[in-house]
Design a protein around this motif. Structure first.
Motif, PDB file in Angstrom:
ATOM      1  N   MET A 184      48.871  43.621  41.698  1.00  0.00           N
ATOM      2  CA  MET A 184      47.713  42.789  42.053  1.00  0.00           C
ATOM      3  C   MET A 184      47.511  41.722  40.975  1.00  0.00           C
ATOM      4  N   PRO A 185      47.220  40.460  41.337  1.00  0.00           N
ATOM      5  CA  PRO A 185      47.021  39.412  40.328  1.00  0.00           C
ATOM      6  C   PRO A 185      45.824  39.725  39.435  1.00  0.00           C
ATOM      7  N   THR A 186      45.855  39.215  38.200  1.00  0.00           N
ATOM      8  CA  THR A 186      44.687  39.318  37.354  1.00  0.00           C
ATOM      9  C   THR A 186      43.580  38.433  37.921  1.00  0.00           C
ATOM     10  N   LEU A 187      42.346  38.627  37.442  1.00  0.00           N
ATOM     11  CA  LEU A 187      41.228  37.809  37.908  1.00  0.00           C
ATOM     12  C   LEU A 187      41.482  36.333  37.621  1.00  0.00           C
ATOM     13  N   ALA A 231      43.938  34.950  40.085  1.00  0.00           N
ATOM     14  CA  ALA A 231      43.359  34.799  41.415  1.00  0.00           C
ATOM     15  C   ALA A 231      42.449  33.578  41.483  1.00  0.00           C
ATOM     16  N   SER A 236      46.391  34.994  47.661  1.00  0.00           N
ATOM     17  CA  SER A 236      46.386  35.679  46.367  1.00  0.00           C
ATOM     18  C   SER A 236      46.628  37.174  46.512  1.00  0.00           C
ATOM     19  N   ALA A 252      44.440  39.360  46.407  1.00  0.00           N
ATOM     20  CA  ALA A 252      43.447  40.069  45.596  1.00  0.00           C
ATOM     21  C   ALA A 252      42.056  40.071  46.221  1.00  0.00           C
ATOM     22  N   GLU A 297      39.472  40.955  49.329  1.00  0.00           N
ATOM     23  CA  GLU A 297      39.199  41.718  50.538  1.00  0.00           C
ATOM     24  C   GLU A 297      38.310  40.942  51.500  1.00  0.00           C
ATOM     25  N   GLY A 315      43.273  41.350  51.542  1.00  0.00           N
ATOM     26  CA  GLY A 315      43.720  41.679  50.201  1.00  0.00           C
ATOM     27  C   GLY A 315      43.053  42.940  49.679  1.00  0.00           C
ATOM     28  N   GLY A 349      40.841  44.526  46.146  1.00  0.00           N
ATOM     29  CA  GLY A 349      40.288  44.449  44.799  1.00  0.00           C
ATOM     30  C   GLY A 349      38.946  43.781  44.697  1.00  0.00           C
ATOM     31  N   TYR A 350      38.793  42.587  45.298  1.00  0.00           N
ATOM     32  CA  TYR A 350      37.598  41.787  45.054  1.00  0.00           C
ATOM     33  C   TYR A 350      37.100  41.111  46.326  1.00  0.00           C
TER      34      TYR A 350
END
Length: 291
Positions: free
Chosen positions: A1-4, A7, A54, A56, A58, A73, A75-76
């Protein structure tokens, strides 16, 4: 998963398409009743495309599409204003985009303090991205990136900090000063004490001036005849996060702006952003705001 950071940097709103997009009205309004420019629609589509790719994200929600959009996605969730300040585009002034990042799939019904990161992009003489994260931990981070040749982002400033002692002011929603006596008195004090006016009418560049100078204040109280225009989910909460992560303060009519629960996608409210001492001096005007 990409870092913040990856993203958020991937959420570059299609700059080439945006530069050539029409500033004419489309003849339509979004679900919140705001009239749309062609540029608003172009920016909205470009950001959604980048967030989806990305992997990352949702759930996303934008001021142009104020409902939850599943992006597949993990995570976020991201709430964003794709083109803040679009009303000043015809004058050729700087504008921006705003992003708030929450963990999981839910946006509405949470306070701004639940964010894990926030960012804004500024489109002016340079294209900049200011990213804040880690608020609530031991060492929040606020950084500025610059878009270079070939679309690469380069770290331009690290450890951005907002302090006190910078005598600049941005008096937003100035009509409210005619009814909000505390706000009227505050504006007179700024003028009498020879503060420097720095206000463009576009939220992102006005806050970025505070970030760049390392202090000052953006103050947006309201009154009965000058109601709130800024939306908590898409504008207030993300920019409050950036300001506080940089060591400044962000308040509304009731207290810390990040404490307010965002009850619905279109909820609005006043906000004051800047150095802690300057924001404290605005408290009476903010308490007198009408929501």
């Amino acid at each position: 998963m990409p870092t913040l950071t990856e993203a958020l940097q991937g959420a570059d709103p299609g700059l080439h398409a945006l530069r050539t997009a029409s500033t004419a009205e489309t003849g339509t309004s979004n679900d919140l009743g705001d009239r749309q420019l062609a540029a608003d629609v172009v920016a909205d589509e470009a950001v959604l495309k980048a967030l989806r790719s990305s992997g990352a994200v949702e759930t996303a929600s934008s001021e142009e599409q104020p409902h939850d959009i599943a992006l597949g996605g993990f995570g976020y969730s991201v709430a964003f204003d794709p083109l803040d300040g679009s009303s000043v585009i015809p004058a050729g002034w700087a504008v921006g985009s705003i992003f708030g990042v929450w963990p999981g799939s839910q946006l509405v019904g949470r306070p701004g303090s639940d964010q894990v990161a926030a960012a804004y992009a500024l489109y002016g003489p340079r294209t900049l991205l200011v990213v804040a994260r880690g608020l609530g931990g031991s060492s929040p981070v606020c950084q500025e990136f610059t878009l270079g040749e070939g679309g690469a982002w380069a770290l331009a400033r690290d450890g951005i900090a907002i302090g006190d002692g910078v005598r600049t002011f941005a008096p937003a929603n100035l009509r409210a000063s005619a009814e909000n006596e505390a706000y009227g008195g505050l504006v007179r004090r700024w003028l009498e004490e020879r503060y420097t006016l720095r206000y463009s009418g576009a939220l992102v560049p006005d806050l970025h001036h505070v970030i760049t100078r390392g202090g000052g204040v953006f103050c947006n109280p309201t009154s009965a005849g000058a109601k709130p225009k800024l939306r908590l989910l898409y504008e207030v909460a993300p920019l409050a996060y950036v300001t506080v992560a940089a060591g400044g303060a962000a308040t509304d009519e009731a207290g810390p702006a990040l404490d307010k629960v965002i009850a619905e996608h279109g909820a609005k409210g006043p906000v004051c952003l800047g150095g802690k001492a300057e924001v404290e001096a605005c408290q009476e005007a903010m308490r007198s705001s009408v929501v």
